[in-house]
Design a protein around this motif. Structure first.
Motif, mmCIF file in Angstrom:
data_model
loop_
_atom_site.group_PDB
_atom_site.id
_atom_site.type_symbol
_atom_site.label_atom_id
_atom_site.label_comp_id
_atom_site.label_asym_id
_atom_site.label_seq_id
_atom_site.Cartn_x
_atom_site.Cartn_y
_atom_site.Cartn_z
ATOM 1 N N LYS A 145 26.326 105.868 141.131
ATOM 2 C CA LYS A 145 26.190 106.113 142.562
ATOM 3 C C LYS A 145 24.760 106.572 142.855
ATOM 4 C CE LYS A 145 31.078 107.244 143.085
ATOM 5 N NZ LYS A 145 32.088 108.276 143.415
ATOM 6 N N PRO A 146 24.312 106.397 144.102
ATOM 7 C CA PRO A 146 22.906 106.665 144.436
ATOM 8 C C PRO A 146 22.395 108.038 144.007
ATOM 9 C CG PRO A 146 23.969 105.545 146.252
ATOM 10 C CD PRO A 146 25.045 105.827 145.248
ATOM 11 N N LEU A 147 23.207 109.082 144.134
ATOM 12 C CA LEU A 147 22.753 110.423 143.779
ATOM 13 C C LEU A 147 22.305 110.479 142.323
ATOM 14 C CD1 LEU A 147 22.395 113.449 144.302
ATOM 15 C CD2 LEU A 147 24.823 113.753 143.700
ATOM 16 N N ALA A 148 23.139 109.980 141.413
ATOM 17 C CA ALA A 148 22.818 110.032 139.989
ATOM 18 C C ALA A 148 21.645 109.125 139.642
ATOM 19 C CB ALA A 148 24.040 109.645 139.171
ATOM 20 N N SER A 149 21.614 107.924 140.204
ATOM 21 C CA SER A 149 20.543 106.981 139.861
ATOM 22 C C SER A 149 19.187 107.457 140.365
ATOM 23 C CB SER A 149 20.855 105.594 140.424
ATOM 24 O OG SER A 149 21.025 105.636 141.821
ATOM 25 N N ILE A 150 19.155 108.060 141.553
ATOM 26 C CA ILE A 150 17.885 108.552 142.093
ATOM 27 C C ILE A 150 17.374 109.735 141.282
ATOM 28 C CG2 ILE A 150 16.822 109.692 144.089
ATOM 29 C CD1 ILE A 150 18.600 107.928 145.863
ATOM 30 N N VAL A 151 18.275 110.670 140.934
ATOM 31 C CA VAL A 151 17.874 111.819 140.112
ATOM 32 C C VAL A 151 17.353 111.339 138.758
ATOM 33 C CG1 VAL A 151 18.701 113.867 138.901
ATOM 34 C CG2 VAL A 151 19.413 113.450 141.258
ATOM 35 N N LEU A 152 18.032 110.357 138.167
ATOM 36 C CA LEU A 152 17.630 109.832 136.861
ATOM 37 C C LEU A 152 16.246 109.208 136.921
ATOM 38 C CD1 LEU A 152 18.219 109.085 133.918
ATOM 39 C CD2 LEU A 152 19.371 107.024 134.762
ATOM 40 N N ILE A 153 15.990 108.393 137.922
ATOM 41 C CA ILE A 153 14.699 107.714 137.979
ATOM 42 C C ILE A 153 13.568 108.692 138.274
ATOM 43 C CG2 ILE A 153 14.746 107.086 140.436
ATOM 44 C CD1 ILE A 153 13.548 104.395 139.610
ATOM 45 N N LEU A 154 13.834 109.709 139.086
ATOM 46 C CA LEU A 154 12.808 110.717 139.363
ATOM 47 C C LEU A 154 12.467 111.508 138.102
ATOM 48 C CD1 LEU A 154 13.907 112.084 142.875
ATOM 49 C CD2 LEU A 154 11.977 110.573 142.346
ATOM 50 N N TYR A 155 13.491 111.833 137.330
ATOM 51 C CA TYR A 155 13.256 112.572 136.082
ATOM 52 C C TYR A 155 12.499 111.713 135.080
ATOM 53 C CZ TYR A 155 14.163 114.944 131.666
ATOM 54 O OH TYR A 155 14.016 115.548 130.446
ATOM 55 N N ASP A 156 12.900 110.451 134.931
ATOM 56 C CA ASP A 156 12.227 109.547 133.997
ATOM 57 C C ASP A 156 10.753 109.384 134.362
ATOM 58 O OD1 ASP A 156 14.119 109.004 132.120
ATOM 59 O OD2 ASP A 156 14.858 107.175 133.058
ATOM 60 N N ILE A 157 10.493 109.191 135.640
ATOM 61 C CA ILE A 157 9.102 109.011 136.075
ATOM 62 C C ILE A 157 8.300 110.280 135.833
ATOM 63 C CG2 ILE A 157 7.638 108.703 138.107
ATOM 64 C CD1 ILE A 157 9.718 106.764 139.188
ATOM 65 N N PHE A 158 8.900 111.430 136.133
ATOM 66 C CA PHE A 158 8.182 112.699 135.959
ATOM 67 C C PHE A 158 7.809 112.944 134.502
ATOM 68 C CE2 PHE A 158 8.813 117.126 134.539
ATOM 69 C CZ PHE A 158 7.656 117.684 135.067
ATOM 70 N N ILE A 159 8.794 112.881 133.610
ATOM 71 C CA ILE A 159 8.512 113.244 132.215
ATOM 72 C C ILE A 159 7.634 112.189 131.542
ATOM 73 C CG2 ILE A 159 10.560 112.167 131.180
ATOM 74 C CD1 ILE A 159 10.725 114.741 129.408
ATOM 75 N N SER A 160 7.800 110.901 131.905
ATOM 76 C CA SER A 160 6.954 109.859 131.327
ATOM 77 C C SER A 160 5.504 110.020 131.792
ATOM 78 C CB SER A 160 7.479 108.472 131.705
ATOM 79 O OG SER A 160 8.762 108.253 131.161
ATOM 80 N N CYS A 161 5.326 110.319 133.077
ATOM 81 C CA CYS A 161 3.971 110.536 133.589
ATOM 82 C C CYS A 161 3.343 111.781 132.969
ATOM 83 C CB CYS A 161 4.004 110.668 135.114
ATOM 84 S SG CYS A 161 4.338 109.118 135.979
ATOM 85 N N TRP A 162 4.130 112.828 132.795
ATOM 86 C CA TRP A 162 3.621 114.060 132.192
ATOM 87 C C TRP A 162 3.147 113.815 130.765
ATOM 88 C CZ3 TRP A 162 1.663 118.684 132.447
ATOM 89 C CH2 TRP A 162 1.810 119.582 131.372
ATOM 90 N N LEU A 163 3.947 113.130 129.979
ATOM 91 C CA LEU A 163 3.568 112.848 128.599
ATOM 92 C C LEU A 163 2.371 111.900 128.534
ATOM 93 C CD1 LEU A 163 7.123 112.470 127.009
ATOM 94 C CD2 LEU A 163 5.535 114.374 126.716
#
Length: 300
Positions: free
Chosen positions: A152-170
């Motif tokens: 559902k949108p809530l889970a998918s949006i949270v997941l993509i935001l987290y993936d983008i954040f940690i990947s960009c940070w690393l």
């Protein structure tokens, strides 16, 4: 009950079979001639990624051929995607964090490195996100008994935001030492260390692109994606990520490696350390120490 068109299922099965074969080859190359006692933490992460990717692609092949009109297989499809896919992402993040430690900290062990501990702490939200994904999963059969899965949108949006954040940070953590004139990567004797940083930077960017594209697909379909397409995209994601990690940890040339070792005057004792006994950095910020440490992370 209508039949699913053959083309998507056949393509997905072929991709899964190719991925299974590829993971088997990579696993064999990484473990050939290596005993369990000689597998250090970094190589253990790489081997674990191969195993998880192989399991995912194998199960995905079975589920692709059985989930039409089968609600149990349909439900298993989304839970396999959530569990094994999430496991592969965690392993990749741990691998990137380990590489950050290698190229940024010379004189301290992992537990004494503030940046390493902070990066590990950044992984803890993934457990919350995994629970959120489980609670917001989708697995339904339509009127034609075709399986649709997703988030559902809530889970998918949270997941993509987290993936983008940690990947960009690393990614930033690899760019910073490469550009800084005062980092441990600078100097004529640090070529191998810079090679590790550059390769891992490229791997980090590829991982970001693959995960973002995969999760954006879930967002596009609003959590109701054809299970065959979902399993196919996840299979491609984990396989390409595993291949990228294999490339990051591979040496360019066996001959160049031999020449580098000779020019640095590494003794037989140091070579034995490279083969498995060196698992933590020693407090000795010398060029030889850095070279030996990096050699343990650049594998054939």
């Amino acid at each position: 009950m209508s039949e699913r068109p053959d083309a998507p299922s056949v393509i997905s099965l072929l991709v899964s079979l190719l991925s299974i074969s590829l993971m088997s080859v990579l696993f064999g190359r990484k473990t050939s001639g290596t005993s369990m006692a000689n597998i250090n933490y970094a190589r253990g992460l790489v081997i674990s990624l191969y195993v998880v990717s192989w399991l995912f692609t194998t199960i995905a092949a079975v589920l692709t051929s059985t989930n039409t009109g089968n609600i149990m297989s349909c439900t298993l499809s989304i839970f396999v995607c959530l569990s094994l896919y999430a496991a592969s992402k965690i392993i990749i993040y741990l691998f990137l964090i380990e590489k950050v430690y290698v190229v940024s900290s010379v004189t301290t062990t992992r537990k004494d490195t503030m940046l390493y501990r902070f990066n590990i702490l950044l992984l803890t939200p993934y457990t919350v996100i995994l629970v959120l994904m489980i609670l917001n999963h989708v697995a339904v059969l339509d009127e034609n008994d075709q399986c649709f899965i997703g988030l559902k949108p809530l889970a998918s949006i949270v997941l993509i935001l987290y993936d983008i954040f940690i990947s960009c940070w690393l990614t930033v953590l690899f760019i910073r030492p490469l550009m800084s004139s005062t980092s441990v990567l600078q100097g004529p004797s640090k070529g191998k260390l810079r090679q590790v940083a550059r390769r891992t930077l490229i791997g980090s960017v590829i991982a970001l692109i693959l995960s973002s594209g995969n999760v954006f697909t879930l967002v596009y379909y609003r959590g109701y994606e054809d299970s065959v397409l979902c399993l196919l995209s996840c299979t491609l994601d984990v396989t390409l990520n595993a291949c990228t990690v294999h490339w990051v940890t591979s040496r360019g040339s066996r001959n160049n490696t031999t020449t580098d070792k000779a020019s640095r005057g590494i003794t037989n004792q140091n070579t034995n350390q490279i083969n498995g006994t060196l698992t933590e950095k020693q407090v000795a910020p010398t060029d030889t120490h850095i070279s030996v440490t990096v050699e343990s992370y650049m594998e054939h």
